[in-house]
Design an enzyme around this catalytic site. Structure first.
Site, PDB file in Angstrom:
ATOM      1  N   LYS A   1     103.946  60.741  15.448  1.00  0.00           N
ATOM      2  CA  LYS A   1     105.163  61.484  16.147  1.00  0.00           C
ATOM      3  C   LYS A   1     105.675  62.005  15.172  1.00  0.00           C
ATOM      4  CE  LYS A   1     104.398  58.865  20.546  1.00  0.00           C
ATOM      5  NZ  LYS A   1     104.012  60.211  21.040  1.00  0.00           N
TER       6      LYS A   1
ATOM      7  N   GLU B   1     112.128  62.442  24.819  1.00  0.00           N
ATOM      8  CA  GLU B   1     112.367  61.545  25.817  1.00  0.00           C
ATOM      9  C   GLU B   1     111.550  60.302  24.688  1.00  0.00           C
ATOM     10  OE1 GLU B   1     110.126  63.964  26.769  1.00  0.00           O
ATOM     11  OE2 GLU B   1     108.480  62.317  25.309  1.00  0.00           O
TER      12      GLU B   1
ATOM     13  N   SER C   1      97.707  54.718  14.731  1.00  0.00           N
ATOM     14  CA  SER C   1      98.293  55.754  14.691  1.00  0.00           C
ATOM     15  C   SER C   1     100.287  55.571  14.517  1.00  0.00           C
ATOM     16  CB  SER C   1      98.653  56.228  16.882  1.00  0.00           C
ATOM     17  OG  SER C   1      98.741  54.908  17.717  1.00  0.00           O
TER      18      SER C   1
END
Ligand SMILES: O=C(O)c1ccccc1N[C@@H]1O[C@H](COP(=O)(O)O)[C@@H](O)[C@H]1O
Length: 602
Positions: free
Chosen positions: A295, A317, A584
């Site tokens: 991210k 969010e 990830s």
């Protein structure tokens, strides 16, 4: 050049004949041209992406309009009744308000309309429009009007349209009866009308305010209320500029290296390779990024962009909390104000990340609406953005939302695939045979896949969340079970019921617990370039144990879906093949879930 709309289409061949028009119209109001939403959807599929789909309504309910917007989907709506301003404000696509013109007093009313466009027409006869009658165009001459929002209709045909355009200089001309023979649309008349209106050019007019942008095939676009359109356009221009600016790219890569710790290894998983008995397994280690997941690659890029736009407040969010933590981290680094919306349910599941965000100085807002998960958090973040749009950037965490977000997030995450390509060429001297990544909204997957999309020899597989099973009502398998619809500003595949209501998604993994999928994934699924498979909660949990014990790497629950799918893929692959898995994120944030679900583990 004046745009052309052909209205009242009911048959396939007429949609095709109107292929060089700028807009086509479907009448949902009482009329001999009335079509159902389903029929309009079928017809709409035959038109190019660049063509506006406009729905004509007379005093319909918000629910009916909204369903048509989302199902067809419509890019604009046209009101011919007595629709109040509150309704116009609620519509998520641009609105055309029609006015019957009898006298100059009627023309005066145009400037009071809050709609995006005003349509001038002769008074209806049998129905509220489509009468085929012309009104006195000279009435438009004596009033000051914004012609960039004026749409001329009423009795136009191939013989009078040129004169109508010269006299009234409208943004668009709209025709229905004038391209019909015996009450039915006529292909030749449609084409003649377009030729006449455009001065012998069959080119569609390209203009940003009306042409849908940012589409991947049928998916994507900018389905946002007018209050956000300015911010979305500003972002689009800023990103276009930044992406081609060497200084911006240099700064972005500086932070990726010095702060995130890139590049991340492509680790050969020797024990997994042996245990699975098939291809060589490589792991792309996004889990090693500062903050624990992919991210942050996107958070840095967007935070730099926000500063470039002069915005020092960030709203975001988060589902699993990884994007919230990444955003809070980068906001601390760049001294930006940060508010993060997070579903109540996710707050319970991800206590550690909630505390991390607070420690980093962010305000975490609990979202109690809906299922209290990612979808609801996006809703609230969007609402917050609408009211704080002047000084706030919405730092969206996945390849979702209105254009340019899906493209921009993909570009920032493409560092994953670019590094992987370089690394596998160095290690193996060739490209992998298959790559697997998990998909919720789809940012790590699109970042990994994008640099390989043109490499036909590389199979690309996305692993979505099957939750309790795709045949139950507790899953988040959007591509396996979803259908086309608009969610959070873009056309995508979503989980919805027959009435177009978005359904609750379920996954043990908060990061995959989303009822939509990024538009580029929906496109890649449709054209078959990427295959998407669904992995259950139990399969994902089993993979957590397997990878932890075989490789000493505890994966995030999201990544565990990719690992479970990779294991299935490996069954039909051979030892001379190569399979890459995108890990990830790391599993620290999921420790409470692991402790609960894997209790008694020996
Ligand atoms: O076309 C219809 O049947 C219709 C029904 C109800 C409201 C509007 C309708 N059509 C719109 O009417 C104008 C003029 O059409 P025409 O060229 O004079 O036939 C046009 O805006 C249509 O979109």
């Amino acid at each position: 050049m004046t745009r052309v709309k052909i209205c009242g289409l009911m048959e396939e061949q007429h949609v095709k004949a109107a292929s060089s028009a700028d807009a086509i119209g479907f009448v949902f109001a009482p009329s001999r041209r009335r079509v159902s939403i389903e029929r309009a959807q079928e017809l709409s599929r035959l038109a190019d992406n660049g063509v506006q789909r406009i729905g004509v309504f007379v005093n319909a309910s918000y629910e009916e309009i909204d369903k048509a917007v989302k199902t067809v989907p419509l890019t604009m709506v046209q009101f011919h009744g007595d629709e109040p301003d509150e309704l116009i404000r609620r519509i998520e696509v641009p609105v055309i308000q029609a006015f019957s013109i009898r006298t100059s007093d009627d023309v005066e009313k145009l400037n009071n309309s809050i709609a995006d466009y005003v349509l001038v027409d002769a008074p209806g006869t049998d129905y509220r429009g489509g009468s085929g009658h012309v009104f006195d165009w000279s009435l438009l001459e004596n009033v000051e009007l914004d012609h960039s929002r004026l749409i001329l209709a009423g009795g136009l045909n191939q013989d009078n349209v040129q004169a109508a355009i010269s006299q009234t200089n409208p943004f668009m001309v709209d025709v229905s009866s004038g391209v019909e023979t015996d009450g039915r649309k006529d292909e030749v008349k449609i084409q003649q009308f377009i030729l006449q209106a455009k001065g012998d050019s069959m080119e569609r007019t390209q203009e940003k305010t009306i042409d849908p942008v940012g589409f991947f095939g049928r998916y994507g676009g900018q389905f946002v209320p007018e209050t956000l359109m300015k911010a979305v356009k500003e972002l689009e221009a800023a990103y276009e500029d930044a992406k081609n600016d060497d200084e911006f790219q240099k700064e972005y890569h500086h932070y990726l290296k010095e702060y995130v710790g890139r590049e991340q290894p492509l680790t050969f998983a020797a024990r997994m390779t042996e245990a699975w008995g098939g291809p060589k397994i490589y792991l792309k280690r996004e889990d090693l990024n500062h903050t624990g997941a992919h991210k942050v690659n996107n958070a840095i890029g967007q935070a730099l962009l926000a500063q470039r736009m002069g915005k020092r407040k960030i709203v975001a969010e988060t589902g699993a909390g990884q994007h919230g933590v990444a955003t809070a981290t980068i906001c601390a680094l760049f001294d930006l104000d940060c508010v993060v919306f997070m579903g109540e349910e996710d707050i319970k599941r991800q206590q550690l990340n909630v505390f991390r965000m607070k420690l980093l100085g962010a305000r975490v807002e609990s979202v109690t609406k809906g299922s209290g998960t990612l979808k609801d958090a996006v809703n609230e973040a969007l609402r917050y953005w609408v009211t704080n749009v002047e000084d706030t950037h919405y730092l969206i965490g996945s390849a979702l939302g209105p254009h340019p977000f899906p493209t921009m997030v993909r570009d920032f995450q493409s560092v994953i695939g670019k590094e992987t390509k370089q690394q596998i060429l160095e290690k193996e001297g060739r490209l992998p045979d298959a790559i697997v990544a998990c998909v919720g909204g789809g940012s790590n997957a699109i970042g990994m896949f994008h640099p390989f999309v043109e490499d036909a020899s590389v199979r690309l597989i996305g692993a979505e969340a099957a939750g309790a099973g795709v045949d139950t009502d507790r899953h988040a398998a959007t591509l396996t079970k979803g259908s086309e619809g608009v969610l959070h500003g873009a056309m995508m595949k979503i989980l919805q019921d027959d009435a177009g209501q978005v359904q609750e998604a379920h996954s043990i993994s908060a990061g995959l617990d989303y009822p939509g999928i990024g538009p580029e994934h929906a496109y890649l699924a449709d054209n078959g370039r990427v295959t998407y498979e669904a992995i259950t909660d139990d399969e994902a949990l089993a993979s957590v144990i397997e990878m932890s014990r075989l490789e000493g790497i505890i994966p995030a629950l999201e990544s565990a879906h990719a690992i479970a799918e990779a294991k299935k893929q490996a069954q039909s692959m051979t030892a001379d093949e190569i399979l890459v898995i995108c890990v990830s994120g790391r599993g620290d944030k999921d420790m409470a879930t692991y402790a609960e679900k894997l209790e008694g583990l020996s």
